[in-house]
Design an enzyme around this catalytic site. Structure first.
Site, PDB file in Angstrom:
ATOM      1  N   ASP A  11      14.831  36.250  37.441  1.00  0.00           N
ATOM      2  CA  ASP A  11      16.024  35.427  37.194  1.00  0.00           C
ATOM      3  C   ASP A  11      17.127  35.721  38.219  1.00  0.00           C
ATOM      4  O   ASP A  11      18.015  34.899  38.431  1.00  0.00           O
ATOM      5  CB  ASP A  11      16.600  35.711  35.799  1.00  0.00           C
ATOM      6  CG  ASP A  11      15.644  35.356  34.681  1.00  0.00           C
ATOM      7  OD1 ASP A  11      15.182  34.204  34.648  1.00  0.00           O
ATOM      8  OD2 ASP A  11      15.352  36.223  33.837  1.00  0.00           O
TER       9      ASP A  11
ATOM     10  N   THR B 262      13.515  26.986  31.177  1.00  0.00           N
ATOM     11  CA  THR B 262      12.400  26.267  30.538  1.00  0.00           C
ATOM     12  C   THR B 262      12.856  25.517  29.285  1.00  0.00           C
ATOM     13  O   THR B 262      12.422  24.392  29.038  1.00  0.00           O
ATOM     14  CB  THR B 262      11.248  27.243  30.197  1.00  0.00           C
ATOM     15  OG1 THR B 262      10.831  27.891  31.393  1.00  0.00           O
ATOM     16  CG2 THR B 262      10.061  26.511  29.596  1.00  0.00           C
TER      17      THR B 262
ATOM     18  N   ILE C  79      10.174  28.037  36.770  1.00  0.00           N
ATOM     19  CA  ILE C  79      11.153  27.177  36.103  1.00  0.00           C
ATOM     20  C   ILE C  79      12.145  28.093  35.400  1.00  0.00           C
ATOM     21  O   ILE C  79      11.826  28.690  34.372  1.00  0.00           O
ATOM     22  CB  ILE C  79      10.504  26.216  35.074  1.00  0.00           C
ATOM     23  CG1 ILE C  79       9.520  25.254  35.763  1.00  0.00           C
ATOM     24  CG2 ILE C  79      11.585  25.436  34.326  1.00  0.00           C
ATOM     25  CD1 ILE C  79       8.865  24.257  34.814  1.00  0.00           C
ATOM     26  N   ASP C  80      13.327  28.238  35.972  1.00  0.00           N
ATOM     27  CA  ASP C  80      14.390  28.987  35.290  1.00  0.00           C
ATOM     28  C   ASP C  80      15.163  27.960  34.470  1.00  0.00           C
ATOM     29  O   ASP C  80      15.743  27.026  35.027  1.00  0.00           O
ATOM     30  CB  ASP C  80      15.304  29.690  36.299  1.00  0.00           C
ATOM     31  CG  ASP C  80      16.237  30.676  35.602  1.00  0.00           C
ATOM     32  OD1 ASP C  80      15.852  31.217  34.554  1.00  0.00           O
ATOM     33  OD2 ASP C  80      17.354  30.899  36.095  1.00  0.00           O
TER      34      ASP C  80
ATOM     35  N   GLU D 102       7.067  35.300  37.020  1.00  0.00           N
ATOM     36  CA  GLU D 102       7.330  35.359  35.577  1.00  0.00           C
ATOM     37  C   GLU D 102       6.068  35.105  34.761  1.00  0.00           C
ATOM     38  O   GLU D 102       5.759  35.846  33.834  1.00  0.00           O
ATOM     39  CB  GLU D 102       8.404  34.332  35.179  1.00  0.00           C
ATOM     40  CG  GLU D 102       8.609  34.299  33.674  1.00  0.00           C
ATOM     41  CD  GLU D 102       9.799  33.479  33.218  1.00  0.00           C
ATOM     42  OE1 GLU D 102      10.145  33.609  32.037  1.00  0.00           O
ATOM     43  OE2 GLU D 102      10.365  32.720  34.016  1.00  0.00           O
TER      44      GLU D 102
ATOM     45  N   ASP E 123      10.537  32.736  39.888  1.00  0.00           N
ATOM     46  CA  ASP E 123      10.678  32.106  38.572  1.00  0.00           C
ATOM     47  C   ASP E 123      10.390  30.622  38.780  1.00  0.00           C
ATOM     48  O   ASP E 123      11.195  29.903  39.368  1.00  0.00           O
ATOM     49  CB  ASP E 123      12.086  32.302  38.004  1.00  0.00           C
ATOM     50  CG  ASP E 123      12.157  31.908  36.527  1.00  0.00           C
ATOM     51  OD1 ASP E 123      11.245  31.183  36.065  1.00  0.00           O
ATOM     52  OD2 ASP E 123      13.109  32.312  35.847  1.00  0.00           O
TER      53      ASP E 123
END
Length: 277
Positions: free
Chosen positions: A220, A95, A92-93, A70, A90
């Site tokens: 995601d 954020t 940090i899905d 990402e 990802d």
């Protein structure tokens, strides 16, 4: 025959735990928050730090593999899916959750070969829950086998979705009117915890019956997608057609009939694909 990707999956689980430690540690400190595509599309130094750690660790061990991350894409790298073994990350899905300390934040790692999902790892950092799915081997949360719900009747269903990060009035209007149409079928309810990866894992775990969203990205969905299918669920396009990882839209459902019923109510938001410039 030995599973050629099992070692990769074991490594992904180890790295996801390490990433989770970085995330939990960062929550104790002051955050430097930056804005990407909209005032609600946030990124922090921790997103970038986690992605760098994941990609550099994997590159060292598997130098011939490809990556879609990402934050690398946000920094200008192309998001192109080839047949080469590809790690879709990802860091940090969720954020926005992370920024606020809202307790649903995930590290998502998907592994795709010949454009097909081979395994997925989704680690819920604050809950310390590890979701995994391996093609042909089932889906698990901390070693417990996952199974989607048997719910086929939309009127008894609980759905999960997100409001998204776009703040364009027309997009927001479509998102809200889709929710209104679905609620008025009627259904039991709509929930969302602020991360697509964990919303999809809830479908895999059978605690929600279907997830739908437009405007999300391949990173995601790549980790949690195979967790859903290995738990007995289905992935489809928002139109009810075949799922396309790069299309930025998905219905993840406990079964085909439920997914198709949801698709009937949804007005489509036009989006640029992940693999388009």
């Amino acid at each position: 025959m030995a599973d050629p990707w099992q070692e990769c999956m074991d490594y992904a689980v180890t790295l996801a735990r390490q990433a989770g430690e970085i995330v939990r540690e960062a929550l104790k400190n002051e955050m430097n928050i930056m804005i990407k595509s909209s005032p609600a599309d946030l990124v922090t130094a921790t997103d970038e730090k986690v992605e760098k750690m994941l990609i550099s660790s994997i590159k060292e061990k598997y130098p011939s593999h490809s990556f879609i991350g990402e934050e690398s894409v946000a920094a200008g790298e192309k998001s192109v899916l080839t047949d080469n073994p590809t790690w879709i990350i990802d860091p940090i899905d969720g954020t926005t959750n992370f920024v606020h300390g809202f307790p649903f934040v995930a590290v998502s790692i998907g592994f795709v070969v010949n454009k097909g999902m081979e395994f997925g790892v989704v680690y819920s950092c604050m809950e310390d829950k590890m979701y995994t799915g391996r093609k042909g081997r089932g889906a698990f949360c901390d070693g417990q086998k996952l199974q989607v719900s048997p719910q086929k009747d939309v009127t008894n269903s609980l759905l999960v979705t997100e409001l998204g990060s776009s703040r364009t009035p027309e997009t927001v209007r479509i998102i809200l009117s889709n929710m209104e149409r679905l609620l008025c079928i009627p259904i039991h309810g709509i929930r969302g915890v602020g991360t697509a990866a964990l919303n999809m894992c809830f479908v895999a775990a059978g605690v929600a019956d279907a997830f739908y969203e437009m405007g999300i990205h391949c990173w995601d969905m790549a980790g949690a997608g195979i967790i859903v299918t290995e738990a007995g669920g289905v992935l489809m396009d928002i139109t009810g057609g075949p799922f396309d990882l790069m299309s930025r839209r998905v219905i993840a459902s406990s079964n085909k009939a439920l997914g198709e019923r949801i698709a009937k109510e949804i007005q489509i938001i036009p989006l640029q694909r992940d693999d388009e410039d």
